[in-house]
Design a protein around this motif. Sequence first.
Motif, PDB file in Angstrom:
ATOM      1  N   GLY A 127       0.814  -1.212   0.000  1.00  9.44           N
ATOM      2  CA  GLY A 127       0.000   0.000   0.000  1.00  9.44           C
ATOM      3  C   GLY A 127       0.845   1.257   0.000  1.00  9.44           C
ATOM      4  O   GLY A 127       0.526   2.234  -0.679  1.00  9.44           O
ATOM      5  N   GLY A 128       1.952   1.224   0.729  1.00 13.78           N
ATOM      6  CA  GLY A 128       2.816   2.387   0.798  1.00 13.78           C
ATOM      7  C   GLY A 128       3.596   2.633  -0.477  1.00 13.78           C
ATOM      8  O   GLY A 128       4.076   3.750  -0.709  1.00 13.78           O
ATOM      9  N   SER A 129       3.730   1.613  -1.330  1.00 12.62           N
ATOM     10  CA  SER A 129       4.476   1.773  -2.575  1.00 12.62           C
ATOM     11  C   SER A 129       3.659   2.495  -3.646  1.00 12.62           C
ATOM     12  O   SER A 129       4.243   3.136  -4.538  1.00 12.62           O
ATOM     13  N   LEU A 130       2.349   2.408  -3.584  1.00 15.61           N
ATOM     14  CA  LEU A 130       1.505   2.945  -4.662  1.00 15.61           C
ATOM     15  C   LEU A 130       1.714   4.443  -4.910  1.00 15.61           C
ATOM     16  O   LEU A 130       1.854   4.858  -6.071  1.00 15.61           O
ATOM     17  N   PRO A 131       1.722   5.300  -3.867  1.00 16.09           N
ATOM     18  CA  PRO A 131       1.907   6.732  -4.144  1.00 16.09           C
ATOM     19  C   PRO A 131       3.301   7.089  -4.642  1.00 16.09           C
ATOM     20  O   PRO A 131       3.519   8.210  -5.088  1.00 16.09           O
ATOM     21  N   LEU A 132       4.238   6.140  -4.561  1.00 16.93           N
ATOM     22  CA  LEU A 132       5.623   6.423  -4.945  1.00 16.93           C
ATOM     23  C   LEU A 132       5.913   6.034  -6.383  1.00 16.93           C
ATOM     24  O   LEU A 132       7.030   6.196  -6.853  1.00 16.93           O
ATOM     25  N   VAL A 133       4.900   5.501  -7.080  1.00 16.20           N
ATOM     26  CA  VAL A 133       5.065   5.127  -8.480  1.00 16.20           C
ATOM     27  C   VAL A 133       4.947   6.383  -9.340  1.00 16.20           C
ATOM     28  O   VAL A 133       4.069   7.213  -9.133  1.00 16.20           O
ATOM     29  N   GLY A 134       5.815   6.519 -10.308  1.00 13.35           N
ATOM     30  CA  GLY A 134       5.760   7.677 -11.190  1.00 13.35           C
ATOM     31  C   GLY A 134       6.553   8.844 -10.632  1.00 13.35           C
ATOM     32  O   GLY A 134       7.333   8.712  -9.694  1.00 13.35           O
ATOM     33  N   ARG A 135       6.327  10.008 -11.218  1.00  6.87           N
ATOM     34  CA  ARG A 135       7.087  11.200 -10.841  1.00  6.87           C
ATOM     35  C   ARG A 135       6.766  11.610  -9.414  1.00  6.87           C
ATOM     36  O   ARG A 135       5.616  11.694  -9.028  1.00  6.87           O
ATOM     37  N   MET A 136       7.812  11.843  -8.639  1.00  3.69           N
ATOM     38  CA  MET A 136       7.618  12.255  -7.257  1.00  3.69           C
ATOM     39  C   MET A 136       7.128  13.699  -7.209  1.00  3.69           C
ATOM     40  O   MET A 136       7.616  14.556  -7.944  1.00  3.69           O
ATOM     41  N   GLY A 137       6.181  13.974  -6.368  1.00  2.85           N
ATOM     42  CA  GLY A 137       5.667  15.329  -6.217  1.00  2.85           C
ATOM     43  C   GLY A 137       4.474  15.336  -5.284  1.00  2.85           C
ATOM     44  O   GLY A 137       3.977  14.302  -4.865  1.00  2.85           O
ATOM     45  N   ARG A 138       4.008  16.519  -4.997  1.00  2.00           N
ATOM     46  CA  ARG A 138       2.886  16.685  -4.082  1.00  2.00           C
ATOM     47  C   ARG A 138       1.576  16.366  -4.786  1.00  2.00           C
ATOM     48  O   ARG A 138       1.335  16.800  -5.911  1.00  2.00           O
ATOM     49  N   SER A 139       0.695  15.621  -4.120  1.00  2.00           N
ATOM     50  CA  SER A 139      -0.633  15.325  -4.639  1.00  2.00           C
ATOM     51  C   SER A 139      -1.664  15.821  -3.629  1.00  2.00           C
ATOM     52  O   SER A 139      -1.870  15.195  -2.584  1.00  2.00           O
ATOM     53  N   ASP A 140      -2.303  16.938  -3.928  1.00  2.00           N
ATOM     54  CA  ASP A 140      -3.302  17.470  -3.014  1.00  2.00           C
ATOM     55  C   ASP A 140      -4.512  16.542  -2.894  1.00  2.00           C
ATOM     56  O   ASP A 140      -5.106  16.424  -1.821  1.00  2.00           O
ATOM     57  N   LEU A 141      -4.872  15.878  -4.004  1.00  2.00           N
ATOM     58  CA  LEU A 141      -5.971  14.922  -3.935  1.00  2.00           C
ATOM     59  C   LEU A 141      -5.618  13.761  -3.010  1.00  2.00           C
ATOM     60  O   LEU A 141      -6.448  13.306  -2.210  1.00  2.00           O
ATOM     61  N   GLY A 142      -4.376  13.281  -3.111  1.00  2.00           N
ATOM     62  CA  GLY A 142      -3.941  12.209  -2.229  1.00  2.00           C
ATOM     63  C   GLY A 142      -3.931  12.635  -0.774  1.00  2.00           C
ATOM     64  O   GLY A 142      -4.300  11.870   0.115  1.00  2.00           O
ATOM     65  N   LEU A 143      -3.514  13.872  -0.520  1.00  2.00           N
ATOM     66  CA  LEU A 143      -3.503  14.369   0.856  1.00  2.00           C
ATOM     67  C   LEU A 143      -4.926  14.496   1.399  1.00  2.00           C
ATOM     68  O   LEU A 143      -5.182  14.193   2.565  1.00  2.00           O
ATOM     69  N   SER A 144      -5.850  14.960   0.566  1.00  2.00           N
ATOM     70  CA  SER A 144      -7.237  15.082   1.008  1.00  2.00           C
ATOM     71  C   SER A 144      -7.829  13.700   1.303  1.00  2.00           C
ATOM     72  O   SER A 144      -8.531  13.506   2.300  1.00  2.00           O
ATOM     73  N   PHE A 145      -7.522  12.737   0.436  1.00  2.00           N
ATOM     74  CA  PHE A 145      -7.947  11.358   0.678  1.00  2.00           C
ATOM     75  C   PHE A 145      -7.357  10.845   1.996  1.00  2.00           C
ATOM     76  O   PHE A 145      -8.049  10.200   2.793  1.00  2.00           O
ATOM     77  N   SER A 146      -6.086  11.146   2.240  1.00  2.00           N
ATOM     78  CA  SER A 146      -5.436  10.700   3.471  1.00  2.00           C
ATOM     79  C   SER A 146      -6.102  11.306   4.702  1.00  2.00           C
ATOM     80  O   SER A 146      -6.268  10.625   5.725  1.00  2.00           O
ATOM     81  N   ALA A 147      -6.476  12.582   4.609  1.00  2.00           N
ATOM     82  CA  ALA A 147      -7.178  13.207   5.731  1.00  2.00           C
ATOM     83  C   ALA A 147      -8.503  12.504   5.985  1.00  2.00           C
ATOM     84  O   ALA A 147      -8.902  12.296   7.138  1.00  2.00           O
ATOM     85  N   GLY A 148      -9.202  12.116   4.908  1.00  2.00           N
ATOM     86  CA  GLY A 148     -10.451  11.376   5.074  1.00  2.00           C
ATOM     87  C   GLY A 148     -10.243  10.022   5.728  1.00  2.00           C
ATOM     88  O   GLY A 148     -11.035   9.596   6.576  1.00  2.00           O
TER      89      GLY A 148
END
Length: 277
Positions: free
Chosen positions: A21-42
């Motif tokens: 699960g922790g590997s999925l956000p690290l696939v592709g170009r590294m950078g900030r994902s506001d959608l991912g952060l909002s999902f994480s807050a949820g």
Amino acid sequence: MNPTHSLALYTGAILAGALAGGSLPLVGRMGRSDLGLSFSAGVMLGAAFFHMLPEAVEGAGAKATPFVLVGFLLLYLLERFVLVHVCGEPGPNAHLSTPEGAGLESAHLHAPGEHHLHAHTHEALCDVHTVGLAAFAGMSAHTLVDGFALGAASVDAELGVLVFLAILAHKVPNSFSLSTILRAEGYSRGKALAMNAAFALMVPVGAGLYLAVKELVRIETFTSYALAASAGTFLHLSLSDILPDLHRRGGSKWQLSGALVVGLALMWGLRLLRHGH
């Protein structure tokens, strides 16, 4: 299979799931994902309100609720006095100090018809709060409690399976959330994966803690208080760090709100696998 072998199997599977699960956000170009952060807050809000707090109150009643504030204040004090903040000190995420993430390296900023603005302007523009270490600390504390609960449940084969499935189901989205936050903070892939591994290893550490103290404490009460405190850390991370930062940065209100709701809905659905301890 005896309880010790079952516990080893469970913790190994949870470690593998957390790393996946922790590997999925690290696939592709590294950078900030506001959608991912909002999902994480949820995910964090859902974990706190749909799982951790109900279980804490179920186990210890209203006496558990003050420990929510204990956890909230503990993480607040860690952030205030211990953890490094990008606004005050350079770090791996210093390039995120402006919405554009760059352009403040020079000593002056130029604008047509205006005087030069000297360095240190980035301190006024800084809207990023370092949450990577805070997220790691808060989520690892919760995982330690999960390991403790797994150790307690493994004495009963059927109950042990249910608790294992519940923890596994939670750890995958939690690991995804942790990596999303670390990615936004500018951590390298290797460091983010290492921190995810350390986070997941809190399960066997928690199980070992149970074996060490099971004769010394009331297991149900201890676990309930610890869950309530962990819920407080999750509330701090989501409500005091991630969501205010997203508000300041702007972005699509509908998309960010949708991502938050998806995270909440996921944790709501996982209520079916609530711990049986």
